[in-house]
Design a protein around this motif. Sequence first.
Motif, PDB file in Angstrom:
ATOM      1  N   UNK A  12       0.838  -1.209   0.000  1.00 12.90           N
ATOM      2  CA  UNK A  12       0.000   0.000   0.000  1.00 12.90           C
ATOM      3  C   UNK A  12       0.868   1.252   0.000  1.00 12.90           C
ATOM      4  N   UNK A  13       0.302   2.362  -0.448  1.00 12.64           N
ATOM      5  CA  UNK A  13       1.069   3.599  -0.518  1.00 12.64           C
ATOM      6  C   UNK A  13       0.138   4.790  -0.327  1.00 12.64           C
ATOM      7  N   UNK A  26      -3.766  -2.562  -0.698  1.00 14.47           N
ATOM      8  CA  UNK A  26      -3.167  -3.685  -1.411  1.00 14.47           C
ATOM      9  C   UNK A  26      -4.072  -4.240  -2.495  1.00 14.47           C
ATOM     10  N   UNK A  27      -5.348  -3.873  -2.471  1.00 17.01           N
ATOM     11  CA  UNK A  27      -6.282  -4.317  -3.505  1.00 17.01           C
ATOM     12  C   UNK A  27      -6.420  -3.312  -4.642  1.00 17.01           C
ATOM     13  N   UNK A  28      -5.639  -2.237  -4.599  1.00 11.97           N
ATOM     14  CA  UNK A  28      -5.698  -1.238  -5.652  1.00 11.97           C
ATOM     15  C   UNK A  28      -6.828  -0.246  -5.497  1.00 11.97           C
ATOM     16  N   UNK A  29      -7.452  -0.195  -4.312  1.00  8.43           N
ATOM     17  CA  UNK A  29      -8.538   0.752  -4.064  1.00  8.43           C
ATOM     18  C   UNK A  29      -7.948   2.090  -3.640  1.00  8.43           C
ATOM     19  N   UNK A  30      -8.344   3.146  -4.338  1.00 13.36           N
ATOM     20  CA  UNK A  30      -7.838   4.490  -4.073  1.00 13.36           C
ATOM     21  C   UNK A  30      -8.852   5.279  -3.258  1.00 13.36           C
ATOM     22  N   UNK A  31      -8.409   5.789  -2.117  1.00 16.98           N
ATOM     23  CA  UNK A  31      -9.231   6.662  -1.283  1.00 16.98           C
ATOM     24  C   UNK A  31      -8.639   8.064  -1.324  1.00 16.98           C
ATOM     25  N   UNK A  32      -9.474   9.043  -1.658  1.00 19.32           N
ATOM     26  CA  UNK A  32      -9.029  10.431  -1.790  1.00 19.32           C
ATOM     27  C   UNK A  32      -9.792  11.291  -0.792  1.00 19.32           C
TER      28      UNK A  32
END
Length: 212
Positions: free
Chosen positions: A118-119, A179-185
């Motif tokens: 994650x990042x 880690x699942x590629x879900x982006x939270x903004x």
Amino acid sequence: MNETLFQKTIDIARKTIDDAHLKPGDITDLIMVGGSSRIPRVRKRLQDFLKLPILDVNRQVDIQEAMAIGAAIQAGVLNGAVSTNQLPLSRDIQPFSVRIKTNTGKMYVLIKRNTKLPCEGSITLTYVQKNRNAISFDIYIGEERLAGDNLFLKTIKIEGIPPAPGDLQKITIQMKIDTNGVLNVNASTPGGPSSTLTIQDCSGRYTDEDLC
């Protein structure tokens, strides 16, 4: 007639090596996948680019077996049966940079391509607020300088922004990819309103036209 297509192989190889902070001379082994890997001209171009006396391709690796093992490992990771912590050579990355475009048209990268998941990333911008209590930001993925040349995802808008001293308002944009590629903004102002947005897949997808 096909030289420009063959050159794409070299361009991809050069970019990959640059991203890994290596030089062509650092590469000693090569795995090639697909029917085009059997084209003599492609192999010769790669040999010259990598400065290899002999292009030793797939000598120690069964490429079909390697692809099957990789797919099985990824399936295990997605199903929770395997942890990437147990696989020191396996890691998921964000394949494209995630960036925002402001109302002035300026682009800012918050998460760079090839960052391990994650990042997260953030940026704080200062705006002249006169006669404006709402602002929006467009979210893109890609590496191009012009917004229109990247892939547009969604727009996040923050409303009800209270007046700020000197009409200068600060807005912080935060992004997190799990880690699942879900982006939270999240977009927020100091002590003021905030707005959140979730994008289920921000890794980027090629269209049918891109693949042809």
